[in-house]
Design a protein around this motif. Structure first.
Motif, short mmCIF file in Angstrom:
data_model
loop_
_atom_site.label_atom_id
_atom_site.label_comp_id
_atom_site.label_asym_id
_atom_site.label_seq_id
_atom_site.Cartn_x
_atom_site.Cartn_y
_atom_site.Cartn_z
N PHE A 177 0.84 -1.19 0.00
CA PHE A 177 0.00 0.00 0.00
C PHE A 177 0.88 1.25 0.00
CE2 PHE A 177 -2.88 3.02 2.16
CZ PHE A 177 -3.93 2.95 1.27
N GLY A 178 1.90 1.22 0.87
CA GLY A 178 2.84 2.35 0.95
C GLY A 178 3.52 2.59 -0.39
N ALA A 179 3.95 1.51 -1.03
CA ALA A 179 4.62 1.64 -2.32
C ALA A 179 3.67 2.26 -3.34
CB ALA A 179 5.09 0.27 -2.81
N ALA A 180 2.41 1.86 -3.27
CA ALA A 180 1.43 2.40 -4.21
C ALA A 180 1.22 3.88 -3.97
CB ALA A 180 0.11 1.65 -4.07
N ILE A 181 1.14 4.27 -2.69
CA ILE A 181 0.94 5.69 -2.36
C ILE A 181 2.12 6.49 -2.93
CG2 ILE A 181 0.84 7.36 -0.47
CD1 ILE A 181 -1.66 5.84 -0.46
N LEU A 182 3.32 5.95 -2.76
CA LEU A 182 4.49 6.65 -3.29
C LEU A 182 4.40 6.77 -4.81
CD1 LEU A 182 7.51 5.40 -1.21
CD2 LEU A 182 6.57 7.70 -1.36
N ASN A 183 3.93 5.71 -5.43
CA ASN A 183 3.78 5.75 -6.88
C ASN A 183 2.83 6.85 -7.31
OD1 ASN A 183 5.52 3.95 -7.84
ND2 ASN A 183 4.03 2.33 -8.29
N ILE A 184 1.87 7.15 -6.44
CA ILE A 184 0.95 8.22 -6.77
C ILE A 184 1.65 9.57 -6.60
CG2 ILE A 184 -1.24 9.30 -6.14
CD1 ILE A 184 -1.99 6.53 -4.94
N GLN A 185 2.52 9.64 -5.59
CA GLN A 185 3.21 10.90 -5.30
C GLN A 185 4.24 11.25 -6.37
OE1 GLN A 185 2.56 12.96 -2.70
NE2 GLN A 185 0.82 11.58 -2.36
N ILE A 186 4.87 10.20 -6.89
CA ILE A 186 6.02 10.46 -7.77
C ILE A 186 5.67 11.36 -8.97
CG2 ILE A 186 7.57 9.29 -9.40
CD1 ILE A 186 8.02 7.24 -7.11
N PRO A 187 4.55 11.12 -9.66
CA PRO A 187 4.23 12.02 -10.78
C PRO A 187 4.12 13.48 -10.34
CG PRO A 187 2.73 10.16 -10.77
CD PRO A 187 3.58 10.03 -9.56
N LEU A 188 3.57 13.66 -9.14
CA LEU A 188 3.40 15.04 -8.67
C LEU A 188 4.75 15.71 -8.48
CD1 LEU A 188 0.47 14.44 -6.15
CD2 LEU A 188 0.38 15.12 -8.55
N VAL A 189 5.70 14.97 -7.87
CA VAL A 189 7.02 15.55 -7.65
C VAL A 189 7.72 15.77 -8.99
CG1 VAL A 189 9.19 15.28 -6.43
CG2 VAL A 189 7.12 14.32 -5.47
N LEU A 190 7.49 14.83 -9.92
CA LEU A 190 8.04 15.02 -11.26
C LEU A 190 7.54 16.33 -11.85
CD1 LEU A 190 7.95 11.55 -13.06
CD2 LEU A 190 9.94 13.01 -12.67
N GLY A 191 6.28 16.61 -11.60
CA GLY A 191 5.68 17.85 -12.08
C GLY A 191 6.39 19.06 -11.49
N GLU A 192 6.67 18.98 -10.18
CA GLU A 192 7.39 20.08 -9.51
C GLU A 192 8.72 20.32 -10.22
OE1 GLU A 192 8.08 19.71 -5.27
OE2 GLU A 192 6.03 18.95 -5.01
N LEU A 193 9.38 19.19 -10.49
CA LEU A 193 10.69 19.26 -11.13
C LEU A 193 10.59 19.97 -12.49
CD1 LEU A 193 13.39 17.99 -10.16
CD2 LEU A 193 13.00 16.21 -11.86
N VAL A 194 9.59 19.55 -13.25
CA VAL A 194 9.42 20.14 -14.57
C VAL A 194 9.12 21.63 -14.45
CG1 VAL A 194 7.97 20.18 -16.60
CG2 VAL A 194 8.73 18.01 -15.67
N ASN A 195 8.35 21.98 -13.44
CA ASN A 195 8.05 23.40 -13.26
C ASN A 195 9.33 24.20 -13.02
OD1 ASN A 195 5.39 23.50 -13.79
ND2 ASN A 195 4.73 23.12 -11.68
N VAL A 196 10.24 23.61 -12.23
CA VAL A 196 11.51 24.30 -11.98
C VAL A 196 12.26 24.45 -13.30
CG1 VAL A 196 13.74 24.17 -10.85
CG2 VAL A 196 11.68 23.49 -9.61
N VAL A 197 12.32 23.32 -14.04
CA VAL A 197 13.03 23.37 -15.32
C VAL A 197 12.42 24.42 -16.23
CG1 VAL A 197 13.67 22.07 -17.38
CG2 VAL A 197 13.67 20.95 -15.16
N SER A 198 11.10 24.41 -16.28
CA SER A 198 10.46 25.31 -17.24
C SER A 198 10.65 26.76 -16.80
CB SER A 198 8.98 24.96 -17.39
OG SER A 198 8.18 25.75 -16.60
N ARG A 199 10.62 26.99 -15.47
CA ARG A 199 10.88 28.36 -15.00
C ARG A 199 12.30 28.76 -15.41
NH1 ARG A 199 11.25 28.73 -9.34
NH2 ARG A 199 9.80 27.00 -9.40
N TYR A 200 13.22 27.86 -15.25
CA TYR A 200 14.62 28.15 -15.54
C TYR A 200 14.80 28.47 -17.02
CZ TYR A 200 19.60 27.48 -16.15
OH TYR A 200 20.91 27.65 -16.48
N THR A 201 14.18 27.61 -17.89
CA THR A 201 14.36 27.86 -19.32
C THR A 201 13.69 29.17 -19.73
OG1 THR A 201 12.49 26.41 -19.65
CG2 THR A 201 14.64 25.51 -20.19
N ARG A 202 12.64 29.54 -18.99
CA ARG A 202 11.95 30.78 -19.33
C ARG A 202 12.74 31.99 -18.85
NH1 ARG A 202 6.80 29.41 -17.57
NH2 ARG A 202 7.34 30.31 -15.59
N GLU A 203 13.23 31.90 -17.61
CA GLU A 203 13.77 33.12 -17.00
C GLU A 203 15.29 33.15 -16.96
OE1 GLU A 203 11.77 32.90 -13.32
OE2 GLU A 203 9.78 33.08 -14.24
#
Ligand SMILES: Nc1ncnc2c1ncn2[C@@H]1O[C@H](COP(=O)(O)OP(=O)(O)O)[C@@H](O)[C@H]1O
Ligand SMILES: [Mg+2]
Length: 683
Positions: free
Chosen positions: A124-150
Motif C-alpha cells: 500500500f505504501g509503495a502504491a501511495i508513493l507511486n501516486i506521489q512520484i508524478p506530482l514531484v516530477l511535475g514540480e521538477l518540470v516546473n523548476v526546469v520550465s521556469r529556468y528555461t523561461r527566465e
C-alpha cells in the motif's frame, strides 16, 4: 532518438515568436521529460525482455490496448515465482469444477496473518508513493520550465529540493517493494507448504476405493502443480491487486486535482479502450489455446509414429505417417499465422490508441496551458499519472484471469483436503494381545466394488477360520479370492453381512490396530520401499530393535541371504525393491509381516510369482510362520494348499465346496477337477 526529437523541437520552439511560442515552449518541455521517461521505461523493458512464446505475448497483450511495451513487460517480469509462462499454461477442461473453500483457506492463512498484513501495508505504501512520484516530477518540470523561461542563475539550488525529494521517494519505494515481496513470498511459501502437507495427510487417509477410482498422476498433480498455481496466483493477486487498486484510485484523485477537464476526457475514453482491449485479448487467448492444442496434436502423431517405428516399418506405412503429420502441422501453421495476424493488428491498434491518448491529452492540455489554466509541470504530472492508471488497469485485467485460475486450482486442492474417508484410520476397539484368539468369520457377506457397483463379487459368502488353523481358498482367477482378503483387512466394507474377529464386528475395531497389529498380509508381488533392508523390515513394526529385525528375518529364511550381501542389513534395495530377486523380495516381505507377530496371517498367492526353487525356500518360511496363527492361504498352485486344515473352493463369489484335500478329492467335484486340470498342465 526521442531526446534528439526534443532537442529539435527546442530549437524550433526557441525561434517561434509570441504567445504561441511560449505555449509551444512550455508544452515541449513537458513532452521532453515525458519522452525521456518513456524512453527510460522502454530501455528498462528491453533489458528485462527475454524471448517469450506467442502464448505469453498474447497473455501480456490481453490487457487493455492502452499500454506501451514497457508497462506490459514489467508485468510479465513481476511474476514472483519465476513461472515465465504462468499466464498461459494449457488449461484443464472445465467440468464440474469443485468449489473453492474459503473457510479452509482461512485456516491455512491464519498463522500468516501478521506477515500478510505487513506485506499489504508495505505494498500500500509503495502504491501511495507511486501516486506521489508524478506530482514531484511535475514540480521538477516546473523548476526546469521556469529556468528555461527566465534563465535565472539558481538552477542547481532550485532543483535540489525536488530532486532530493524524488530520490528519497525512489529509494523508499524500492525498499517498500522489496519488503513486501519478501514478506509475501514468505506467506505464499508457508501457505503452500501447509497446503501440501494437509493435502498429503488427507490423501493418505482416503479409502482404498478412492485410489481405485483416481489416477496417481492426477493426485500427484494436485500436490504439485495445483498448489504451485494457487500460490503464484495468490501472491500476484495480493501484491498487484492491492497496488493497482490503490494506484488507480490515488492517481485518479491526483488527475482530478490537476485538471478536472482532462480527467473527464480520460474517464470517458479509457474504460472503453480497456474493455475493448480485454475483449480482443481474451479472443486472442482462445485462439492461442486452440493453436497450442493443434501443435500438441501434431506432436502426438509424430510421437506415436517414432515410438512405434517397428510397427510402422513392418507395415511400410512411412509415407502415410508422413502425410498425416504434414496435414496436422499445416493446420497448426495456419492457426498460428492467424494468431500472429491477430496479435499484429491488436498491437498496432493499441499503439495508435495509446499515442492518440497522449496526443489528445497534450492537445487539450496545451489549450489549457495557453489559457494559463495548467502549468507544464502539471501536464507532465498528468501524463505520468495517466500512464500509471493505464498500467494499473492493464495489470488488473490480467489479474482477473489469474484470480479465476488461482481459485480453480485452490478448489482442486481443497476438494481432496475436505474429502472424508468412509473408513477412518483410527478409532474403535482394540482387543488386547493376550485375549486375542484369532477366530475370523465371514457371515453372509455380499460385496461389490464401489467402482463397479452392479457387479457382485461376493454373494452371500460365509466362512469361518478357526484359530490356529490354516484355511485355503482356491478357485479360478477373478473368482473373488483376493476380495475376501481385502474385506478382512477392511480395505472395503461389505454391502451386506459382516466380518467378525473373535465375535466382534470388525467395523467396531480400530482399523489401524487391525491392520497394523492383528493381521499380517503377504501378497503376490510385495512392494518394498527404496531404503535399506533393515528399514523395510522395520516398516512392519516401527521402533523395533535390531534384534527383533534379525529374528523376524531368520523366521522368514531371509537372514542368510541378507548377511551374504557386502552391506548386510544396510543394503539399499532400490526403487520398489528392484535390486532383489523375486524370492528374496518375498522373504523380506514375510519378515516385514512377521515382525508384528500377527495373530492372523493372510497369504495371497504369496509364492505364485516365484520359480520352483525359490518357491520351496519361501514355502518353508511360510510353513514356519503359519504355526500358532490363524492363516488364510489364497493359492492358485495346489501344491501350496494340500496341507491346509480346510480347503474352500470359491466360484463366482460363492463357496461351492469345502473340506480337506482327501475328502474333496473323493467327492470328485470342482476341487477334484481343478487338481486334474493342474496335473495335466504340469505334464
Ligand atoms: N479394486 C477393484 N475394483 C473393482 N473391481 C475389482 C477390484 N479388484 C478386483 N475386482 C474385480 O473383482 C473380481 C474378483 O477379483 P479378485 O478378488 O481379485 O479375484 P481373485 O483374487 O480370485 O483372482 C474380478 O472380477 C475383478 O475384476
Ligand atoms: Mg487375487
Amino acid at each position: 532518438m526521442m531526446i534528439l526529437r526534443c532537442i529539435g523541437m527546442r530549437i524550433w520552439c526557441s525561434h517561434a515568436p509570441g504567445t504561441s511560442g511560449s505555449l509551444a515552449r512550455r508544452s515541449h518541455q513537458a513532452l521532453c521529460v515525458y519522452a525521456r521517461a518513456q524512453n527510460g521505461l522502454g530501455r528498462a523493458a528491453q533489458r528485462a525482455w527475454r524471448p517469450v512464446r506467442v502464448g505469453q505475448a498474447v497473455a501480456f497483450l490481453m490487457g487493455p490496448a492502452l499500454l506501451s511495451l514497457g508497462g506490459h513487460v514489467v508485468y510479465c517480469q513481476l511474476d514472483l515465482n519465476n513461472n515465465a509462462n504462468l499466464f498461459l499454461e494449457p488449461k484443464k477442461k472445465l467440468h464440474a469444477e469443485p468449489q473453492f473453500n474459503w473457510r479452509e483457506f482461512w485456516k491455512l492463512l491464519r498463522p500468516q496473518l501478521w506477515a500478510l498484513l505487513a506485506a499489504s501495508l508495505l505494498a500500500f505504501g509503495a502504491a501511495i508513493l507511486n501516486i506521489q512520484i508524478p506530482l514531484v516530477l511535475g514540480e521538477l518540470v516546473n523548476v526546469v520550465s521556469r529556468y528555461t523561461r527566465e534563465y535565472t542563475g539558481r538552477y542547481l539550488q532550485d532543483m535540489q529540493k525536488p530532486v532530493m525529494k524524488l530520490l528519497s521517494f525512489y529509494a523508499l519505494q524500492g525498499l517498500l517493494t522489496s519488503g513486501y515481496i519478501v514478506l509475501l513470498s514468505r506467506v505464499g511459501e508457508r501457505v503452500a507448504a501447509r497446503m501440501r502437507k494437509t493435502l498429503f495427510k488427507s490423501l493418505l487417509r482416503q479409502d482404498v476405493a478412492f485410489f481405485d477410482a483416481k489416477k496417481t498422476g492426477m493426485l500427484v498433480n494436485r500436490l504439485t502443480s495445483d498448489v504451485q498455481e494457487f500460490k503464484s496466483s495468490f501472491k500476484q493477486v495480493v501484491a498487484q491487486g492491492l497496488r493497482s487498486v490503490t494506484q488507480i484510485a490515488g492517481c485518479f484523485i491526483s488527475l482530478y486535482l490537476i485538471s478536472p477537464r482532462l480527467t473527464g476526457l480520460l474517464v470517458v475514453v479509457m474504460p472503453t479502450l480497456v474493455g475493448g482491449g480485454a475483449l480482443i485479448g481474451s479472443l486472442l487467448r482462445r485462439l492461442s489455446r486452440h493453436a497450442q492444442e493443434q501443435v500438441a496434436k501434431a506432436t502426438g502423431v509424430a510421437d506415436e509414429a517414432l515410438g512405434n517405428v517397428r510397427t510402422v516399418r513392418a507395415f511400410a506405412m512411412e509415407d502415410r505417417e508422413e502425410e498425416l503429420y504434414s496435414i496436422e502441422v499445416d493446420k497448426s501453421c495456419q492457426m498460428n499465422e492467424v494468431l500472429g495476424m491477430g496479435i499484429a493488428v491488436f498491437q498496432g491498434l493499441s499503439n495508435v490508441f495509446l499515442n492518440c491518448i497522449v496526443l489528445g491529452t497534450i492537445f487539450t492540455g496545451g489549450s489549457l496551458m495557453a489559457k494559463n489554466k495548467l502549468s507544464a509541470g502539471d501536464l507532465m504530472s498528468f501524463l505520468v499519472a495517466a500512464q500509471t492508471v493505464q498500467r494499473s488497469m492493464a495489470s488488473i485485467s490480467v489479474l482477473f484471469g489469474q484470480v479465476v485460475r488461482g481459485l480453480s486450482a485452490g478448489a482442486r486442492v481443497f476438494e481432496f483436503i475436505m474429502l472424508e474417508p468412509q473408513v477412518f484410520l483410527h478409532g474403535g476397539k482394540k482387543i488386547p494381545f493376550h485375549s486375542l484368539v484369532g477366530q475370523v468369520s465371514f457371515q453372509n457377506v455380499t460385496f461389490s466394488y464401489p467402482t463397479r457397483p452392479g457387479d457382485e463379487v461376493l454373494k452371500n459368502f460365509s466362512l469361518t477360520l478357526p484359530p490356529f488353523k490354516t484355511v485355503a481358498i482356491v478357485g479360478q482367477s477373478g473368482g473373488g479370492k483376493s476380495t475376501v482378503a481385502a474385506l478382512l483387512e477392511r480395505f472395503y466394507d461389505p454391502n451386506q453381512g459382516a466380518v467378525f474377529l473373535d465375535g466382534v464386528d470388525i467395523r467396531m475395531l480400530d482399523p489401524s490396530w487391525l491392520r497394523g497389529q492383528a493381521i499380517g498380509f503377504i501378497s503376490q508381488e510385495p512392494v518394498l520401499f527404496g531404503t535399506t533392508i533393515m528399514e523395510n523390515i522395520r516398516f512392519g513394526k516401527p521402533g523395533a530393535s535390531d534384534e527383533e529385525v534379525y529374528a523376524a528375518a531368520e523366521q522368514a529364511n531371509a537372514d542368510g541371504f541378507i548377511r551374504s550381501f557386502p552391506e548386510g542389513y544396510s543394503t539399499v534395495v532400490g526403487e520398489r525393491g528392484v535390486t532383489l530377486s523375486g524370492g528374496q523380495k518375498q522373504r523380506v516381505a514375510i519378515a516385514r509381516a512377521l515382525i508384528k507377530n500377527p495373530r492372523i496371517l493372510i497369504l495371497d498367492e504369496a509364492t505364485s510369482a516365484l520359480d520352483a526353487e525359490s518357491e520351496q525356500v519361501v514355502q518353508a518360511a511360510l510353513d514356519r510362520a503359519a504355526t500358532g496363527r490363524t492363516v488364510l492361504v489364497i493359492a492358485h498352485r495346489l501344491s501350496t494348499i494340500m496341507g491346509a486344515d480346510l480347503i474352500v473352493v470359491l466360484s463366482q463369489g460363492r463357496v461351492v465346496e469345502a473340506g480337506t484335500h482327501s475328502a474333496l478329492l473323493n467327492k470328485g467335484g470342482f476341487y477334484a477337477e481343478l487338481i486334474r486340470r493342474q496335473a495335466k498342465e504340469l505334464k
